[in-house]
Every structure is written in structure tokens, then in C-alpha cells.
Design an enzyme around this catalytic site. Structure first.
Site, PDB file in Angstrom:
ATOM      1  N   CYS A 122       0.855  -1.180   0.000  1.00 10.76           N
ATOM      2  CA  CYS A 122       0.000   0.000   0.000  1.00 10.76           C
ATOM      3  C   CYS A 122       0.894   1.234   0.000  1.00 10.76           C
ATOM      4  O   CYS A 122       1.734   1.398   0.886  1.00 10.76           O
ATOM      5  CB  CYS A 122      -0.911   0.010   1.231  1.00 10.76           C
ATOM      6  SG  CYS A 122      -1.845   1.548   1.418  1.00 10.76           S
ATOM      7  N   CYS A 139      -6.408   0.666   4.947  1.00 10.65           N
ATOM      8  CA  CYS A 139      -7.126   1.854   4.468  1.00 10.65           C
ATOM      9  C   CYS A 139      -8.163   1.531   3.399  1.00 10.65           C
ATOM     10  O   CYS A 139      -8.930   2.402   2.996  1.00 10.65           O
ATOM     11  CB  CYS A 139      -6.141   2.885   3.921  1.00 10.65           C
ATOM     12  SG  CYS A 139      -5.270   2.343   2.431  1.00 10.65           S
ATOM     13  N   CYS A 171      -5.912  -2.948   0.345  1.00 12.72           N
ATOM     14  CA  CYS A 171      -5.157  -2.785   1.583  1.00 12.72           C
ATOM     15  C   CYS A 171      -6.093  -3.028   2.765  1.00 12.72           C
ATOM     16  O   CYS A 171      -7.204  -2.485   2.830  1.00 12.72           O
ATOM     17  CB  CYS A 171      -4.569  -1.381   1.667  1.00 12.72           C
ATOM     18  SG  CYS A 171      -3.751  -1.028   3.235  1.00 12.72           S
ATOM     19  N   ASP A 223      19.274 -20.071 -12.496  1.00 11.77           N
ATOM     20  CA  ASP A 223      18.046 -19.630 -11.835  1.00 11.77           C
ATOM     21  C   ASP A 223      18.335 -18.295 -11.148  1.00 11.77           C
ATOM     22  O   ASP A 223      18.955 -18.259 -10.086  1.00 11.77           O
ATOM     23  CB  ASP A 223      17.585 -20.659 -10.802  1.00 11.77           C
ATOM     24  CG  ASP A 223      16.168 -20.371 -10.307  1.00 11.77           C
ATOM     25  OD1 ASP A 223      15.855 -19.186 -10.112  1.00 11.77           O
ATOM     26  OD2 ASP A 223      15.396 -21.326 -10.111  1.00 11.77           O
ATOM     27  N   CYS A 243       9.061 -15.275 -10.176  1.00 12.43           N
ATOM     28  CA  CYS A 243      10.020 -15.952 -11.058  1.00 12.43           C
ATOM     29  C   CYS A 243       9.825 -15.586 -12.525  1.00 12.43           C
ATOM     30  O   CYS A 243      10.801 -15.499 -13.278  1.00 12.43           O
ATOM     31  CB  CYS A 243       9.947 -17.466 -10.857  1.00 12.43           C
ATOM     32  SG  CYS A 243       8.346 -18.213 -11.255  1.00 12.43           S
ATOM     33  N   HIS A 299       7.165 -22.814 -12.538  1.00 16.70           N
ATOM     34  CA  HIS A 299       8.407 -22.093 -12.267  1.00 16.70           C
ATOM     35  C   HIS A 299       9.029 -21.711 -13.609  1.00 16.70           C
ATOM     36  O   HIS A 299       8.723 -22.320 -14.643  1.00 16.70           O
ATOM     37  CB  HIS A 299       9.383 -22.929 -11.439  1.00 16.70           C
ATOM     38  CG  HIS A 299      10.550 -22.126 -10.924  1.00 16.70           C
ATOM     39  ND1 HIS A 299      10.399 -20.923 -10.286  1.00 16.70           N
ATOM     40  CD2 HIS A 299      11.900 -22.363 -10.974  1.00 16.70           C
ATOM     41  CE1 HIS A 299      11.584 -20.450  -9.945  1.00 16.70           C
ATOM     42  NE2 HIS A 299      12.511 -21.295 -10.357  1.00 16.70           N
TER      43      HIS A 299
END
Length: 628
Positions: free
Chosen positions: A224, A245, A242, A312, A268, A295
Site C-alpha cells: 500500500c 485503508c 489494503c 536460476d 520468477c 516455475h
């Protein structure tokens, strides 16, 4: 001009046109009012409940950031520009916004003919496998855009990485010479020559490390902008609310790498998207690897090795293809590689369990998948712009890869190798995905303190995330990257936390975990030596009644593990003792606990350092040995 301000203005361009226009007009109004009435306090304050904030700035990516970048600070119920804040930043923002009539980027044109290559008899399940392959295949062609590569090149510190590569090369040369005089001279020399033969592959290691720790940021959930707290919903949604708020926070998942050069955050998919672009920008043959079990990573063709190397960027791991199956416990099925030249099924590089994988490859028949992939490659390589010479080269390279993949299990990995669990993402998120265990993570690494004579000097830098062993003169004898790689074991989801807001980094336990622990093991392997003195220096930081405790266990007889003593360490800033004399094994343990509220997990911090302190020595261990 302020780099943060330029980045925030670039973020504005990534919003939908209507949202961007509203935010830019609101910012221009704020700038114009203050510049026209510089001494009038009412124009220097913007209430948080002002519709201009809630309906125009908050919904726009980069809107609130622009206010902070020109000097606004948050007070109780408004954003305020202090009197001492320079007006030059407002003028700079005004000029940038007035020039924001930049032409809209033309979208990448899709080749719809590729979708016609899907067999008309394909089932819905088969199409769910084929469609992403086409999408990723078309996506990687974006990396070949010259203007995009030029933008990418500007953010890569090429000279610094080249210097780091040469430094690493020199250290490897020293490492080889150090062991040539040892009993394993032949083995060590052969391995050392293999490691240092191609600096271009070593450069990839430096690029990988820089990318993870200095360029890109992992995001579990969006923040936020008003209260600087993380929202609870998953970021696969473009907007989340959020909990404090109620503001909707926009966090789109980009497939175009260009905005990610500015955003520098994601999961990823975003990480590998940008990293693969960087590899192509630097002249490597690189391809985007799509794992059907969720992935993404990268492969680069090594000219020296004559094979594809696994990288990776999320994990800072290179050439460890079995990590996902052995370390993360993933049940793999389809792993597809997409490059500017071709699509390939590379599943067999990443598994030792061929029988198990075959049982899970049920989306379509093997022959149908092969025919589909070959049709994509034939169509692409038969285009008028694809050269015959390049096609011949790719065919030869493919033959080399097929010979490599025939060797199942993978010959470069053995069952005795260590494979680590996933490190990116929150502990709860990784555990829910089954990519880490709930028990202790046992690395079982031991430092042989007798390997370097009668003095052992170990340093760890949390900023570089690097261990190094030096001699008495400070010359580096050995380096290990990654804090966990030098440990015996750790528990409680311990991880390296980077706080970009405060520009600091440290180790802490994962959210929701009551207690975390790390153990390091030091052994005297030389039977003619034992420990004389032990010296420890470490940095820690605690908040809100958190606790960080240290202890060292000394074992005096390897044949009788019960003969030991445990000493608590009350002051790690400069601890020295000779009470461990004649020990042959030490286990150093640090435990973190305590704290208050939902953020208790980060109130006990190990090795906290400023990210700008690149010469930090977060942990220093000096051990003196003597003859029996």
C-alpha cells in the site's frame, strides 16, 4: 536529474491511458500551485482524503511515488512539502510531465499462424499445454529488439561485472596453486583448470549474483503506497485491497520486459524474463525455460562446455538442474525451452526419475508433443528472414543436446550432491507450495579449520552474501556464495531480508515463526592439531523485546561425542576464549526469538548492515590451532 524521480515518472507511463492522464494532471496541479505560491502553506499540504489523492494518484502506479521523490513527507493526515525542500525538484517533475506526450509503444505483433499449427484434433487438455508454448515462443523474440537491448545495456554495470570476473579468475588461479602442493594435486589441478578455462562463463556467475542481490526484488504481495504495508491478496491479481485503508493497490504481472527494467520486482516469471533479456543483450545464446508445474528460469549455451547451462536468477544458482526435483521436491512433468531459434522439450535435463515423470506426462502423447514442437521449429526456421547458416548451426547444436539428454540420469549430478530448498518468497508461501520442508534444513557443511595451517580466518559479508577465508596477510584463499551454503543446518525459515526503504539487509526468521536458529560447524581434520583459541565478532540488532542468543559447543574427542562443553556467548561484538583448548570440533549456534506483533519475526536481526557498506565484516571467526 534525480534517478528516483525519473523512475517514478517512467512508472506513470505503464498505467492505462486514462489513469495516467488523471495522475499527471493531478501532479501538474500540485507543482503549479506550489511554484506559483511558494510561501503559502496551504498549497504545500495535500490531505490523504482529498479526492485528487484517492481517485487520481493512488490508483496510478508511480503517482504517490512522484510526490515523495520531490520532497513530500507523510504526516498524520496529509502529505506535506517541508519549507526547506528545494523547488528545483518540482520544476524538474513539471518539465518531465509536460514532455510526457511520448508516443505509445507499439505492441509486439503476434504471428497467429503459429496457433494454426495446433493439431485440429487436439483435446482441450492438449490445447492447455500447447498454448503457453506458443505464447512463450513468441515472447522470447521480444529480446531481439535492438532498442530494448540498448535500454537493458544501460542498467547493467558491465565494467564492474568484468572487474569482478577478473578478480574471481585470479582467486581461482591462486586456489589451484594452493592445492597443487597438496596430496590431491592432480585432482585439484584438473578441476581448477576446468573452472577457469572460460571467463565468459564466469561472467555469468557475477551477472547472476548481481541480478539477485542488487538489481531485482522478490515480491510476495504488493505494498500500500499510503501506509507502506503489504496487502494480503496474491499478486497474480492485478489489484488487491489494503487491509488498513481499503485502497485498491495495482500490481500487474508484466510479460513485456521493458517496464520491468524500471519496476525491478516480481516473481520468477518477471525475474527470468529480464535476466534472459540481459543474457541476450550481452551476446549469450539464451533461452526461457517454462516448467509446467509453475516455475521459470533461464538456460545459456556455453561455447566452452558445448552444452546448455541452467541458471536460476531467483536463487542465484548455476548449473544445478536437479535442484527442483531433489531440493524443492517438485513432481516435474513438462519443461519446455524457448529461444529465438527453436522450442525444445528439455525435461530430461532436470530429472533422475524418468519413470515417475513419464507417469505424470499425461496431457498428450509423446509423439503428438514432438510433432507439435517440430512443426513450430520448421515453421520458424523456414521463414524468409532465417538464414540457412543459422539453421545448420542450430541443428548441430541440437544434436549435441540430444546426445547429452540421452544420458539419464544426468551425469553431472549425483545422489550425494546437496540440493537446497527454495529460498525466494515468504516461508508460508514456500511451505504451501511444498517447496520446503517443515523440519530443519540440514546443509551439513563443515569448515576444516586445519586445512590452512595453524590459523583459520573466516569472514562473512551480509551485503555481498559471501564467505571468504583469508591468510594472515588478508589474501583470499577461498570464497563461498550464499549464507546458507556455509552452515551445518538452520530452522525457522531463516532467510536474507533486504529492506530497500531503509537500505539495510540482515538475516531473520520467516513471518509467523516463533523461533529461528542457525548452526555453523568447524572441525580440526588434521589429527596432529587441535584448537587453542577461539575468537568471534558478529553484529546483531534487536527491537521490541526481541532476543538474539549465541552459544558455542566444543567437542574434545571425536570418538566420544558426549565429551563436550557448551559455553554461552553474552557479547558477540568481541568474544575471545581459550576455554575450548584441545577441542577438535566446534558448533556455533545463534537463536532468534521474541519481538512484538505481526512483525515480531523481523525484530531480531542477525548481521544487520547498510547496503552501502560493501566492506562489511558481519561475522568474523578467528581460530588458532596448536600441535598435540
Amino acid at each position: 536529474m534525480d534517478k528516483d524521480l525519473l523512475r517514478s515518472v517512467d512508472l506513470l507511463k505503464e498505467n492505462e491511458e486514462e489513469v495516467r492522464n488523471d495522475a499527471e494532471n493531478a501532479l501538474l496541479t500540485v507543482c503549479q500551485n506550489i511554484l506559483s505560491h511558494p510561501n503559502d502553506k496551504q498549497y504545500r499540504e495535500v490531505r490523504l482524503d482529498n479526492p485528487m489523492v484517492t481517485t487520481k494518484l493512488l490508483p496510478a502506479l508511480g503517482g504517490i511515488e512522484c510526490l515523495f521523490d520531490i520532497g513530500f513527507v507523510e504526516t498524520t493526515d496529509c502529505l506535506s512539502l517541508p519549507e526547506e525542500a528545494p523547488l528545483s525538484k518540482l520544476q524538474a517533475l513539471q518539465n518531465l510531465l509536460n514532455k510526457s506526450s511520448l508516443s505509445t509503444k507499439e505492441p509486439t505483433v503476434e504471428d497467429t499462424a503459429l496457433y494454426d499449427l495446433i493439431p485440429p484434433t487436439s483435446t482441450e487438455r492438449e490445447r492447455r499445454l500447447f498454448y503457453p508454448i506458443i505464447d512463450y515462443f513468441q515472447g522470447v523474440l521480444r529480446y531481439e529488439d535492438a532498442s530494448l537491448q540498448e535500454k537493458a545495456k544501460k542498467v547493467i554495470p558491465i565494467v564492474d561485472l568484468e572487474i569482478a570476473t577478473m578478480t574471481r579468475l585470479g582467486q581461482l588461479h591462486k586456489h589451484v596453486k594452493l592445492f597443487q602442493a597438496g596430496s590431491q594435486k592432480g585432482v585439484e589441478k584438473q578441476q581448477g583448470e576446468h573452472d577457469i578455462d572460460d571467463a565468459k562463463d564466469l561472467f555469468l556467475m557475477e551477472l547472476l549474483h548481481w541480478f539477485k542481490y542488487k538489481f531485482f526484488t522478490w515480491i510476495d504481495s504488493p505494498k500500500c503506497l499510503l501506509f507502506r504495508i503489504y496487502v494480503v491478496k496474491d499478486i497474480t491479481e492485478c489489484r488487491s485491497r489494503c487491509t488498513r485503508c481499503g485502497t485498491r493497490v495495482k500490481f500487474p504481472r508484466y510479460t513485456d520486459p521493458e517496464p520491468l527494467l524500471t519496476l525491478r520486482r516480481g516473481r520468477c516469471g518477471e525475474w527470468s524474463n529480464v535476466f534472459t533479456l540481459f543474457c541476450r543483450t550481452l551476446g549469450y545464446d539464451a533461452r526461457f525455460i517454462y516448467d509446467h508445474t509453475d516455475h521459470i528460469w533461464t538456460e545459456v549455451w556455453s561455447i566452452h562446455e558445448k552444452r546448455w547451462i541452467h541458471l536460476d536468477p531467483c536463487e542465484d544458482v548455476m548449473d544445478r538442474p536437479l535442484m527442483y526435483e531433489k531440493g524443492w521436491k517438485k513432481k516435474l512433468n513438462y519443461i519446455i525451452a524457448c529461444s529465438k531459434d527453436e522450442v525444445q522439450d528439455v525435461t530430461w535435463r532436470y530429472t533422475h526419475d524418468q519413470i515417475g515423470v513419464m507417469k505424470r506426462r499425461t496431457a498428450c502423447s509423446e509423439s503428438k508433443l514432438l510433432q507439435f514442437i517440430e512443426s513450430l521449429n520448421k515453421y520458424h526456421q523456414s521463414s524468409p528472414h532465417y538464414s540457412v547458416t543459422r539453421r545448420q548451426y542450430v541443428i548441430k547444436r541440437r544434436l549435441l543436446e540430444l546426445v547429452e539428454l540421452i544420458h539419464v540420469p544426468n551425469k553431472r549430478d549425483s545422489d550425494d550432491d546437496e540440493y537446497y530448498e527454495r529460498s525466494t518468497g515468504s516461508y508460508e508461501w514456500r511451505r504451501a507450495r511444498g517447496e520446503i520442508s517443515e523440519s530443519n534444513t540440514k546443509i551439513n557443511y563443515s569448515w576444516d579449520v586445519s586445512k590452512y595451517g595453524e590459523a583459520f580466518h573466516l569472514q562473512y559479508s551480509i551485503v555481498k552474501d559471501m564467505y571468504k577465508i583469508t591468510d594472515d596477510s588478508g589474501t583470499v584463499l577461498m570464497e563461498i556464495s550464499g549464507w546458507q551454503c556455509g552452515t551445518k543446518e538452520f530452522e525457522g525459515g531463516m532467510f536474507r531480508k533486504i529492506e530497500h526503504d531503509w537500505n539495510v539487509t540482515y538475516l531473520s526468521r520467516s513471518p509467523g515463526i516463533i523461533c529461528g536458529k542457525i548452526k555453523w560447524c568447524f572441525v580440526v581434520a588434521n589429527p596432529n592439531l587441535y584448537l587453542k583459541t577461539f575468537h568471534l565478532q558478529a553484529t546483531t540488532k534487536i527491537f521490541y523485546e526481541a532476543n538474539v542468543s549465541w552459544e558455542v559447543e566444543a567437542i574434545f574427542d571425536n570418538a566420544n561425542q558426549n565429551k563436550s562443553v557448551v559455553l554461552p556467548i553474552n557479547d558477540v561484538s568481541n568474544y575471545r576464549t581459550d576455554q575450548l583448548k584441545e577441542a577438535t570440533k566446534l558448533i556455533l549456534t545463534v537463536t532468534v526469538s521474541g519481538g512484538q506483533g505481526n512483525c515480531a519475526w523481523q525484530h531480531a536481526q542477525i548481521f544487520r548492515q547498510s547496503l552501502e557498506n560493501e566492506d562489511d565484516r558481519s561475522l568474523v571467526i578467528d581460530i588458532e590451532l596448536e600441535n598435540r
